[in-house]
Design a protein around this motif. Sequence first.
Motif, PDB file in Angstrom:
ATOM      1  N   ARG A  88      -4.081   0.001  -9.100  1.00 49.47           N
ATOM      2  CA  ARG A  88      -5.112   0.436  -8.157  1.00 49.47           C
ATOM      3  C   ARG A  88      -5.879  -0.773  -7.648  1.00 49.47           C
ATOM      4  NH1 ARG A  88      -5.636   6.074  -6.998  1.00 49.47           N
ATOM      5  NH2 ARG A  88      -4.370   7.124  -8.545  1.00 49.47           N
ATOM      6  N   SER A  89      -6.149  -0.792  -6.354  1.00 44.49           N
ATOM      7  CA  SER A  89      -6.977  -1.841  -5.778  1.00 44.49           C
ATOM      8  C   SER A  89      -8.417  -1.614  -6.233  1.00 44.49           C
ATOM      9  CB  SER A  89      -6.890  -1.803  -4.250  1.00 44.49           C
ATOM     10  OG  SER A  89      -7.532  -0.630  -3.764  1.00 44.49           O
ATOM     11  N   THR A  90      -9.279  -2.561  -5.926  1.00 39.24           N
ATOM     12  CA  THR A  90     -10.683  -2.395  -6.299  1.00 39.24           C
ATOM     13  C   THR A  90     -11.288  -1.160  -5.636  1.00 39.24           C
ATOM     14  OG1 THR A  90     -11.311  -3.928  -4.542  1.00 39.24           O
ATOM     15  CG2 THR A  90     -11.103  -4.838  -6.758  1.00 39.24           C
ATOM     16  N   GLY A  91     -10.742  -0.753  -4.511  1.00 37.74           N
ATOM     17  CA  GLY A  91     -11.204   0.449  -3.825  1.00 37.74           C
ATOM     18  C   GLY A  91     -10.547   1.723  -4.324  1.00 37.74           C
ATOM     19  N   GLY A  92      -9.648   1.601  -5.310  1.00 40.79           N
ATOM     20  CA  GLY A  92      -8.988   2.768  -5.889  1.00 40.79           C
ATOM     21  C   GLY A  92      -7.693   3.175  -5.214  1.00 40.79           C
ATOM     22  N   HIS A  93      -7.220   2.377  -4.259  1.00 43.47           N
ATOM     23  CA  HIS A  93      -5.983   2.710  -3.550  1.00 43.47           C
ATOM     24  C   HIS A  93      -4.766   2.262  -4.352  1.00 43.47           C
ATOM     25  CE1 HIS A  93      -8.244   3.829   0.006  1.00 43.47           C
ATOM     26  NE2 HIS A  93      -8.981   2.736  -0.185  1.00 43.47           N
ATOM     27  N   ARG A 143      -1.272   0.631  -5.204  1.00 40.64           N
ATOM     28  CA  ARG A 143      -0.519  -0.546  -4.762  1.00 40.64           C
ATOM     29  C   ARG A 143       0.792  -0.587  -5.535  1.00 40.64           C
ATOM     30  NH1 ARG A 143      -2.717  -3.263  -0.332  1.00 40.64           N
ATOM     31  NH2 ARG A 143      -4.947  -2.943  -0.445  1.00 40.64           N
ATOM     32  N   THR A 166       0.847  -1.189   0.000  1.00 37.52           N
ATOM     33  CA  THR A 166       0.000   0.000   0.000  1.00 37.52           C
ATOM     34  C   THR A 166       0.883   1.240   0.000  1.00 37.52           C
ATOM     35  OG1 THR A 166      -0.031   0.179   2.414  1.00 37.52           O
ATOM     36  CG2 THR A 166      -1.755  -1.203   1.377  1.00 37.52           C
TER      37      THR A 166
END
Length: 114
Positions: free
Chosen positions: A49-54, A56, A21
């Motif tokens: 981007r993670s599924t939540g938009g963060h 990685r 992250t």
Amino acid sequence: MEPSDSALSEKLDDDHYPAYTMGQATEMLGVTAAFLRGLGAANLIEPLRSTGGHRRYSRHQLRLAARARRLVDQGTPMEAACRIITLEDQLDEALRLNAEFRRRAESSRETPTS
């Protein structure tokens, strides 16, 4: 569904797997989130981007970020540091390919013809 041990092992061994992250990356590198975002804006790294938009980051990207940080810490502007790293990596790849082509050429000369 749980990943198999072999699938998990492949991800852990994959240098390009986005396992970290932004918080982990900033802590590991001792940089700010703004610094990492700047590297993205300079096109040195593009985090997935993670599924939540963060964001990685992969180990490969963290190594690039660490190289950039060393240059920036020495007074190099971020844009220039990113360009230097890109050019160094392109040169390394060109030298590797050149050596491979030379080995192949030497190998083909050494092989006797029938």
